[in-house]
Write a protein that holds these residues in place. Structure first.
Motif, PDB file in Angstrom:
ATOM      1  N   ASN A   1       0.826  -1.211   0.000  1.00 17.48           N
ATOM      2  CA  ASN A   1       0.000   0.000   0.000  1.00 17.48           C
ATOM      3  C   ASN A   1       0.861   1.263   0.000  1.00 17.48           C
ATOM      4  O   ASN A   1       0.482   2.262  -0.609  1.00 17.48           O
ATOM      5  N   ALA A   2       2.017   1.207   0.659  1.00 14.61           N
ATOM      6  CA  ALA A   2       2.911   2.372   0.677  1.00 14.61           C
ATOM      7  C   ALA A   2       3.415   2.663  -0.735  1.00 14.61           C
ATOM      8  O   ALA A   2       3.509   3.837  -1.137  1.00 14.61           O
ATOM      9  N   ILE A   3       3.719   1.634  -1.494  1.00 10.90           N
ATOM     10  CA  ILE A   3       4.153   1.815  -2.882  1.00 10.90           C
ATOM     11  C   ILE A   3       3.008   2.385  -3.710  1.00 10.90           C
ATOM     12  O   ILE A   3       3.204   3.306  -4.506  1.00 10.90           O
ATOM     13  N   ALA A   4       1.806   1.855  -3.504  1.00  9.52           N
ATOM     14  CA  ALA A   4       0.633   2.353  -4.235  1.00  9.52           C
ATOM     15  C   ALA A   4       0.378   3.823  -3.919  1.00  9.52           C
ATOM     16  O   ALA A   4       0.096   4.616  -4.827  1.00  9.52           O
TER      17      ALA A   4
ATOM     18  N   LEU B   1      -1.501   4.826 -13.929  1.00  5.41           N
ATOM     19  CA  LEU B   1      -1.028   4.596 -12.559  1.00  5.41           C
ATOM     20  C   LEU B   1      -2.050   5.040 -11.511  1.00  5.41           C
ATOM     21  O   LEU B   1      -2.229   4.372 -10.488  1.00  5.41           O
ATOM     22  N   LEU B   2      -2.715   6.167 -11.758  1.00  7.86           N
ATOM     23  CA  LEU B   2      -3.740   6.620 -10.812  1.00  7.86           C
ATOM     24  C   LEU B   2      -4.889   5.624 -10.714  1.00  7.86           C
ATOM     25  O   LEU B   2      -5.383   5.339  -9.613  1.00  7.86           O
ATOM     26  N   MET B   3      -5.307   5.095 -11.841  1.00  4.20           N
ATOM     27  CA  MET B   3      -6.399   4.116 -11.836  1.00  4.20           C
ATOM     28  C   MET B   3      -5.974   2.829 -11.121  1.00  4.20           C
ATOM     29  O   MET B   3      -6.691   2.330 -10.248  1.00  4.20           O
ATOM     30  N   VAL B   4      -4.822   2.306 -11.497  1.00 10.90           N
ATOM     31  CA  VAL B   4      -4.357   1.038 -10.902  1.00 10.90           C
ATOM     32  C   VAL B   4      -4.147   1.196  -9.399  1.00 10.90           C
ATOM     33  O   VAL B   4      -4.643   0.386  -8.605  1.00 10.90           O
ATOM     34  N   THR B   5      -3.428   2.241  -9.004  1.00 16.90           N
ATOM     35  CA  THR B   5      -3.151   2.416  -7.578  1.00 16.90           C
ATOM     36  C   THR B   5      -4.398   2.820  -6.801  1.00 16.90           C
ATOM     37  O   THR B   5      -4.588   2.372  -5.664  1.00 16.90           O
ATOM     38  N   GLY B   6      -5.246   3.620  -7.413  1.00 15.88           N
ATOM     39  CA  GLY B   6      -6.485   4.024  -6.734  1.00 15.88           C
ATOM     40  C   GLY B   6      -7.388   2.833  -6.453  1.00 15.88           C
ATOM     41  O   GLY B   6      -7.880   2.655  -5.327  1.00 15.88           O
ATOM     42  N   TYR B   7      -7.602   2.008  -7.457  1.00 12.06           N
ATOM     43  CA  TYR B   7      -8.443   0.829  -7.243  1.00 12.06           C
ATOM     44  C   TYR B   7      -7.765  -0.177  -6.312  1.00 12.06           C
ATOM     45  O   TYR B   7      -8.430  -0.837  -5.511  1.00 12.06           O
ATOM     46  N   TRP B   8      -6.451  -0.275  -6.407  1.00 18.27           N
ATOM     47  CA  TRP B   8      -5.730  -1.152  -5.474  1.00 18.27           C
ATOM     48  C   TRP B   8      -6.022  -0.723  -4.036  1.00 18.27           C
ATOM     49  O   TRP B   8      -6.353  -1.538  -3.185  1.00 18.27           O
ATOM     50  N   LEU B   9      -5.885   0.572  -3.771  1.00 18.90           N
ATOM     51  CA  LEU B   9      -6.099   1.075  -2.415  1.00 18.90           C
ATOM     52  C   LEU B   9      -7.553   0.919  -1.976  1.00 18.90           C
ATOM     53  O   LEU B   9      -7.825   0.570  -0.822  1.00 18.90           O
TER      54      LEU B   9
ATOM     55  N   ALA C   1       2.598   6.038  -2.890  1.00 20.12           N
ATOM     56  CA  ALA C   1       3.683   6.832  -3.481  1.00 20.12           C
ATOM     57  C   ALA C   1       3.477   7.007  -4.984  1.00 20.12           C
ATOM     58  O   ALA C   1       3.611   8.118  -5.507  1.00 20.12           O
ATOM     59  N   LEU C   2       3.141   5.925  -5.686  1.00 20.17           N
ATOM     60  CA  LEU C   2       2.905   6.018  -7.130  1.00 20.17           C
ATOM     61  C   LEU C   2       1.689   6.890  -7.440  1.00 20.17           C
ATOM     62  O   LEU C   2       1.680   7.639  -8.420  1.00 20.17           O
ATOM     63  N   HIS C   3       0.663   6.785  -6.602  1.00 24.65           N
ATOM     64  CA  HIS C   3      -0.542   7.594  -6.769  1.00 24.65           C
ATOM     65  C   HIS C   3      -0.187   9.081  -6.621  1.00 24.65           C
ATOM     66  O   HIS C   3      -0.592   9.911  -7.442  1.00 24.65           O
ATOM     67  N   LEU C   4       0.591   9.383  -5.612  1.00 21.21           N
ATOM     68  CA  LEU C   4       0.980  10.769  -5.356  1.00 21.21           C
ATOM     69  C   LEU C   4       1.867  11.314  -6.480  1.00 21.21           C
ATOM     70  O   LEU C   4       1.637  12.424  -6.981  1.00 21.21           O
ATOM     71  N   VAL C   5       2.856  10.543  -6.897  1.00 18.06           N
ATOM     72  CA  VAL C   5       3.754  10.993  -7.966  1.00 18.06           C
ATOM     73  C   VAL C   5       2.963  11.217  -9.260  1.00 18.06           C
ATOM     74  O   VAL C   5       3.165  12.215  -9.957  1.00 18.06           O
ATOM     75  N   SER C   6       2.055  10.312  -9.572  1.00 15.09           N
ATOM     76  CA  SER C   6       1.233  10.462 -10.779  1.00 15.09           C
ATOM     77  C   SER C   6       0.383  11.722 -10.711  1.00 15.09           C
ATOM     78  O   SER C   6       0.246  12.439 -11.703  1.00 15.09           O
ATOM     79  N   SER C   7      -0.165  11.994  -9.548  1.00 18.55           N
ATOM     80  CA  SER C   7      -0.967  13.209  -9.368  1.00 18.55           C
ATOM     81  C   SER C   7      -0.126  14.461  -9.564  1.00 18.55           C
ATOM     82  O   SER C   7      -0.561  15.418 -10.206  1.00 18.55           O
TER      83      SER C   7
ATOM     84  N   ASP D   1      -7.864  -3.004  -1.461  1.00 25.14           N
ATOM     85  CA  ASP D   1      -6.974  -3.629  -0.486  1.00 25.14           C
ATOM     86  C   ASP D   1      -7.042  -2.931   0.871  1.00 25.14           C
ATOM     87  O   ASP D   1      -7.203  -3.576   1.892  1.00 25.14           O
ATOM     88  N   TRP D   2      -6.929  -1.616   0.860  1.00 22.36           N
ATOM     89  CA  TRP D   2      -6.883  -0.867   2.113  1.00 22.36           C
ATOM     90  C   TRP D   2      -8.286  -0.686   2.709  1.00 22.36           C
ATOM     91  O   TRP D   2      -8.512  -0.943   3.884  1.00 22.36           O
ATOM     92  N   PHE D   3      -9.230  -0.250   1.875  1.00 21.70           N
ATOM     93  CA  PHE D   3     -10.575   0.030   2.371  1.00 21.70           C
ATOM     94  C   PHE D   3     -11.524  -1.154   2.233  1.00 21.70           C
ATOM     95  O   PHE D   3     -12.669  -1.083   2.654  1.00 21.70           O
TER      96      PHE D   3
END
Length: 145
Positions: free
Chosen positions: A2-5, A60-68, A7-13, A71-73
Motif C-alpha cells: 500500500n505504501a508503494i501504491a 497509474l492513478l487508476m491502478v493504484t487508486g483501485y488497489w487502495l 507513493a505512485l498515486h501521489l507521484v502520478s498526481s 486492499d486498504w478500504f
C-alpha cells in the motif's frame, strides 16, 4: 504494498496536476509574447511531450487508486466519503482529458501542421478551457488528500 501504491498515486498526481499548473500559470502567459506561428508550434511540441506522461499518470492513478480501494478500504462499501469523491472527480478529469486528446488535440495538430493559425488558435483556446477545468478539479483533489 500500500505504501508503494500511495507513493505512485501521489507521484502520478503531481506529474499530471503539476504539469497542468505549469502549462496554465507559467508557460501560457510567457508564450503570449511569441507570434502565433511560434506560439502554436511551441504548444504542439509541449503537448506532444506532456500527453504521454498524462496517459502514464492516468493508468497509474487508476491502478493504484483501485488497489487502495479494494486492499486498504476493502471495497467501495467501506470506503470513506472523500474516497468516493476522489474517485468521481478522477473519472471526470480522465474523461475530460480523453475528450481533449481524441477530439480537440487532433484538430489542433492538423491545423498547426497545415499552418492554419486561426484554426489552431481556436483549438488551443478549447484546450485551454479543458486544462483550466482539470487544473481546478486536480487542485480540489489534492486538497481532499
Amino acid at each position: 504494498m500500500n505504501a508503494i501504491a500511495i507513493a505512485l498515486h501521489l507521484v502520478s498526481s503531481v506529474i499530471w496536476v503539476g504539469g497542468l499548473f505549469f502549462a496554465y500559470i507559467v508557460l501560457r502567459p510567457s508564450a503570449v509574447a511569441l507570434e502565433p506561428p511560434q506560439r502554436l508550434t511551441l504548444w504542439a511540441g509541449v503537448f506532444k511531450r506532456f500527453f504521454p506522461w498524462v496517459w502514464m499518470a492516468i493508468v497509474l492513478l487508476m491502478v493504484t487508486g483501485y488497489w487502495l480501494i479494494f486492499d486498504w478500504f476493502k471495497g467501495f462499501a467501506t470506503s470513506p466519503g472523500h474516497v468516493h469523491l476522489m474517485h468521481l472527480l478522477g473519472w471526470v478529469m480522465t474523461l475530460l482529458f480523453v475528450y481533449l486528446y481524441y477530439r480537440i488535440y487532433p484538430v489542433f495538430v492538423a491545423a498547426v501542421k497545415n499552418q492554419d493559425w486561426p484554426m489552431a488558435a481556436t483549438q488551443l483556446n478549447r484546450i485551454r478551457h479543458v486544462v483550466l477545468t482539470n487544473l481546478v478539479i486536480g487542485m480540489v483533489l489534492l486538497v481532499l488528500v
